[in-house]
Scaffold this motif. Sequence first.
Motif, mmCIF file in Angstrom:
data_model
loop_
_atom_site.group_PDB
_atom_site.id
_atom_site.type_symbol
_atom_site.label_atom_id
_atom_site.label_comp_id
_atom_site.label_asym_id
_atom_site.label_seq_id
_atom_site.Cartn_x
_atom_site.Cartn_y
_atom_site.Cartn_z
ATOM 1 N N VAL A 161 135.366 47.545 -40.080
ATOM 2 C CA VAL A 161 136.082 48.703 -39.532
ATOM 3 C C VAL A 161 135.875 48.779 -38.020
ATOM 4 O O VAL A 161 136.832 48.933 -37.245
ATOM 5 N N PHE A 162 134.630 48.676 -37.581
ATOM 6 C CA PHE A 162 134.342 48.766 -36.144
ATOM 7 C C PHE A 162 134.923 47.572 -35.392
ATOM 8 O O PHE A 162 135.471 47.731 -34.293
ATOM 9 N N ALA A 163 134.812 46.371 -35.974
ATOM 10 C CA ALA A 163 135.334 45.175 -35.308
ATOM 11 C C ALA A 163 136.838 45.283 -35.095
ATOM 12 O O ALA A 163 137.361 44.941 -34.022
ATOM 13 N N ALA A 164 137.547 45.777 -36.112
ATOM 14 C CA ALA A 164 138.996 45.928 -35.994
ATOM 15 C C ALA A 164 139.362 47.042 -35.015
ATOM 16 O O ALA A 164 140.290 46.900 -34.204
ATOM 17 N N SER A 165 138.635 48.146 -35.065
ATOM 18 C CA SER A 165 138.944 49.287 -34.191
ATOM 19 C C SER A 165 138.793 48.947 -32.725
ATOM 20 O O SER A 165 139.567 49.411 -31.879
ATOM 21 N N TYR A 166 137.791 48.119 -32.418
ATOM 22 C CA TYR A 166 137.504 47.790 -31.023
ATOM 23 C C TYR A 166 137.935 46.383 -30.633
ATOM 24 O O TYR A 166 137.631 45.928 -29.523
#
Length: 401
Positions: A204-209
């Motif tokens: 989730v964090f990798a995709a968001s940023y």
Amino acid sequence: MGAAQLPSTEFEDTDVGGALIEGIAPVDNLVQLLGPDGKLRHDEKFSPYLARLTPEKLRSFYSDMATVRRFDQEATALQRQGELALWVPLTGQEAAQIGSGQATEPQDYIFPTYREHGVALTRGVDLSQLLKLFRGISNAGWNPKDTNFHLYSLVLAVQTLHAVGYAMGIQRDQATDAAMKPAAVVAYFGDGASSEGDVHESMVFAASYQAPVVFFCQNNHWAISVPFEVQSRIPLVNRASGYGFPGIRVDGNDVLAVHAVSQWALDHARSGHGPVLIEAFTYRLGAHTTADDPTKYRLAAEEEKWRAKDPLVRLEKYLRAENLADDAFFSSVKDDGDELAAYVRKTTLAMTVPDIRSSFANVYAQAHPLVAEELAWFENYAASFAETGTGSAAGNETGAP
């Protein structure tokens, strides 16, 4: 962001899995460049990567895979002889590790689990130092700053969060330093770890940023005794589209395909296009660890089926057929492996057990009153053993764990 549109690939005698629930399409685009018969397959997207490989590079794939397999055999023997507390074998997964590890650049940073001995080899880690952890005398035997290869993570999946955080840090450093070489992070994990919440949160964090991280899952079919079909109702690679980034399933026993796919994914991440999920479809030929007995939960026929897809055998077939390696080369590789095994054994047997007081000294960078209080208690406790003549609890300087 969007899921990668990868071409379907012709492949031979390779299980790719499929849907277990109605309405979910099976994966049919597994990337394979070198089949079990040692013959090349064509892939529109990834075959061009083969043109970059020199004969020396191809031979290095084989020598690295053979070397780490010999190391694995020696470490297993050391554990069986009581010199290691535990060992985590990798036999069968050499192509997934060597192919991906050799695709990385020095500035890239690697977050392994506890089975990435082959990746450690490609990053220049002294393999004997891996055994300090499994001998129980150190949390690690190497400095990650020297090789950009992080410490092993025994807590399942936690390294995926660390990897994304590190990748986000790289992202910010590059934004303020135009001279910095583009770099990416690789997070290794297994199919069992893919069921952990940490993997979901990290993606989730990798995709968001749009973090420059490659998630590299070695799907070896078994999370200890639990088959992958029980862990996931759909092929693991399909999850990537749910997060909005590319997912690629590659024949994890094909070192050429793994190397090509890893190069593509790393270039994608370094160039600012965000994360990629690679599912290396491979097989753990041995036990999960030396504390495990795979005969209790899987059939010998299944293992034999996968032995026919041995990554070393298929590459040897190709090298011989193309006159890229001869008997002298393979004999030399074997001799080098035996020499490494002897070095690892000698080094391991010479490892000493440190004074346990050093553990107190390494809790904080500076002295801490609570740690000092605990150390004083321990020293009194250890002294009580000496007074009764039963020996010290502080450990010794020469004995095995």
